[in-house]
Design an enzyme around this catalytic site. Structure first.
Site, mmCIF file in Angstrom:
data_model
loop_
_atom_site.group_PDB
_atom_site.id
_atom_site.type_symbol
_atom_site.label_atom_id
_atom_site.label_comp_id
_atom_site.label_asym_id
_atom_site.label_seq_id
_atom_site.Cartn_x
_atom_site.Cartn_y
_atom_site.Cartn_z
ATOM 1 N N GLU A 73 -51.541 61.961 103.369
ATOM 2 C CA GLU A 73 -50.701 61.448 104.454
ATOM 3 C C GLU A 73 -51.464 61.400 105.773
ATOM 4 O O GLU A 73 -52.344 62.213 106.027
ATOM 5 C CB GLU A 73 -49.459 62.337 104.615
ATOM 6 C CG GLU A 73 -48.574 62.272 103.385
ATOM 7 C CD GLU A 73 -47.240 62.981 103.575
ATOM 8 O OE1 GLU A 73 -46.319 62.660 102.831
ATOM 9 O OE2 GLU A 73 -47.121 63.853 104.456
ATOM 10 N N CYS A 317 -46.128 69.600 111.799
ATOM 11 C CA CYS A 317 -47.161 70.483 111.265
ATOM 12 C C CYS A 317 -46.659 71.200 110.028
ATOM 13 O O CYS A 317 -45.575 71.763 110.018
ATOM 14 C CB CYS A 317 -47.541 71.549 112.275
ATOM 15 S SG CYS A 317 -47.991 70.906 113.850
HETATM 16 N N1 SAH Z 1 -56.164 73.653 107.799
HETATM 17 C C1 SAH Z 1 -56.154 73.476 109.209
HETATM 18 C C2 SAH Z 1 -55.418 72.225 109.674
HETATM 19 C C3 SAH Z 1 -54.148 71.827 109.004
HETATM 20 S S1 SAH Z 1 -52.574 72.252 109.557
HETATM 21 C C4 SAH Z 1 -55.559 74.697 109.881
HETATM 22 O O1 SAH Z 1 -55.110 75.590 109.195
HETATM 23 O O2 SAH Z 1 -55.621 74.780 111.090
HETATM 24 C C5 SAH Z 1 -52.346 71.979 111.244
HETATM 25 C C6 SAH Z 1 -51.562 73.111 111.892
HETATM 26 O O3 SAH Z 1 -50.198 73.188 111.421
HETATM 27 C C7 SAH Z 1 -52.171 74.491 111.643
HETATM 28 O O4 SAH Z 1 -52.153 75.239 112.829
HETATM 29 C C8 SAH Z 1 -51.193 75.073 110.640
HETATM 30 O O5 SAH Z 1 -51.254 76.463 110.573
HETATM 31 C C9 SAH Z 1 -49.871 74.541 111.179
HETATM 32 N N2 SAH Z 1 -48.748 74.640 110.253
HETATM 33 C C10 SAH Z 1 -48.744 74.622 108.905
HETATM 34 N N3 SAH Z 1 -47.505 74.731 108.429
HETATM 35 C C11 SAH Z 1 -46.676 74.817 109.490
HETATM 36 C C12 SAH Z 1 -45.265 74.920 109.646
HETATM 37 N N4 SAH Z 1 -44.446 74.953 108.599
HETATM 38 N N5 SAH Z 1 -44.766 74.973 110.900
HETATM 39 C C13 SAH Z 1 -45.588 74.904 111.973
HETATM 40 N N6 SAH Z 1 -46.922 74.792 111.895
HETATM 41 C C14 SAH Z 1 -47.464 74.753 110.667
#
Ligand code: SAH
Length: 342
Positions: A73, A317
């Site tokens: 996506e 996110c």
């Molecule tokens: N793998 C990388 C980038 C992908 S996710 C990382 O971990 O940073 C992008 C952001 O969204 C990251 O900060 C991740 O922790 C956050 N994220 C993942 N699931 C989420 C959720 N359910 N609610 C809010 N943020 C979330």
């Protein structure tokens, strides 16, 4: 192939400026050369399988299908300062963060640089020239630093002056905290913004939320962040998903302040707060991000609460998945009007 050097430049311009993705359409090249290219190379671009438009704002989510059938996506977001694309770097993810929708489906493979470029070029092709993507966040599906070489090649290509020429200053890379790779990235001296997903102020909580913390605990992670700052002069932003009852107490804010204040001497640390986005099966509920921001302010930490876009199309996110086909059909088509392109 025994062709003059300038041909390479011609092909590069055709691909990255003119966006010609079939050698037969590269009319500057002779028919014979086109045929030779076709025999030896292929242009591997993901195809738009589905486009979902948010009703709440201008956010668009794309489901791209890759040449091997896998799906990823990409999200296109419109801000007052420009258009930002949130791209995926892997099919699935190995990191297993407990609050993230990408995690339970596991890891399939790394994306190639062209599959990352393709998310930008394919999305741009859907919009007029004045609405092209001007910023990129590597915050879609996957852990960018777990696909280091390909991500670096993508960054070189997208920022190449003779091509798309998108400034690295408008690119943010987010990591869950792969410490050795943060060290390696510091050596590259790139002017991009590094974001580190923290989500907890103590190892016990972080171990439970993010398995990567068992390998690289907070002390090592924040020490790598300090080194990164010293080497590059670039401040890191921290991501913190506020989860009710898990990481949003006054004690957590205090501890976060204590850990972050020493990381960047003479600078206030900056934290992006995101009320955790609901993901089925995780059981996590959003905490009060504003309240947590106020607690952090008392600890000398600047925090901003991130605005959530495209809520109706699950682009927030942690809501991106690698198998959205059925899910989007059920949950989105039935609930919102005006979904186009299905
Ligand atoms: N793998 C990388 C980038 C992908 S996710 C990382 O971990 O940073 C992008 C952001 O969204 C990251 O900060 C991740 O922790 C956050 N994220 C993942 N699931 C989420 C959720 N359910 N609610 C809010 N943020 C979330």
């Amino acid at each position: 192939m025994g062709v003059p050097k300038f041909r390479a430049k011609q092909i590069f311009r055709q691909l990255h400026i003119k966006r010609v993705f079939d050698f037969s359409d590269m009319t500057e090249l002779s028919k014979q050369f086109q045929a030779e290219l076709k025999e030896r190379f292929y242009i591997n671009l993901p195809k738009i399988e589905k486009r979902l438009d948010s009703c709440a704002d201008d956010t668009v989510k794309y489901l791209y299908r890759l040449s091997d059938g896998a799906c990823i996506e990409t999200v296109r977001m419109v801000y007052h300062h420009g258009v930002t694309a949130c791209i995926s770097t892997q099919v699935g993810c190995k990191m297993g963060c407990k609050f993230c929708a990408s995690a339970p489906l596991g890891f399939v493979r790394n994306l190639t640089p062209s599959e990352m470029l393709g998310q930008i070029y394919g999305t741009d092709a859907d919009f007029p020239p004045e609405q092209q993507i001007s910023g990129i966040v590597l915050m879609g599906i996957g852990e960018p630093l777990d696909n280091y070489e390909n991500v670096m090649q993508f960054l070189r290509l997208i920022s190449c002056k003779e091509g798309r020429n998108l400034s690295l200053r408008h690119i943010a890379l987010s990591t869950c905290g792969l410490v050795p790779m943060i060290g390696r990235l510091a050596e590259e001296q790139l002017p991009l913004t590094l974001s580190v997903s923290l989500h907890a102020a103590d190892n016990e909580t972080r171990n439970a939320l993010m398995p990567v913390n068992r390998r690289y605990p907070l002390e090592e992670l924040l020490s790598a962040c300090g080194d990164y700052f010293r080497k590059t002069g670039r401040r890191i932003t921290f991501e913190y998903a506020v989860i009710a009852g898990e990481n949003d107490s006054a004690a957590a804010a205090k501890q976060l302040g204590k850990r972050l204040r020493p990381v960047f001497p003479n600078q206030r640390p900056h934290v992006n707060l995101i009320p955790v986005n609901p993901v089925a099966g995780t059981g996590f509920q959003a905490g009060h991000a504003e309240a947590f921001r106020n607690l952090l302010a008392q600890e000398g930490v600047n925090a901003t609460v991130r605005r959530t876009l495209g809520e109706d199309i699950k682009v927030a996110c942690g809501q991106l998945r690698r198998d959205t086909v059925e899910e989007t059909e059920e949950s989105v088509v039935s609930t919102i009007e005006g979904v186009s392109g299905l």
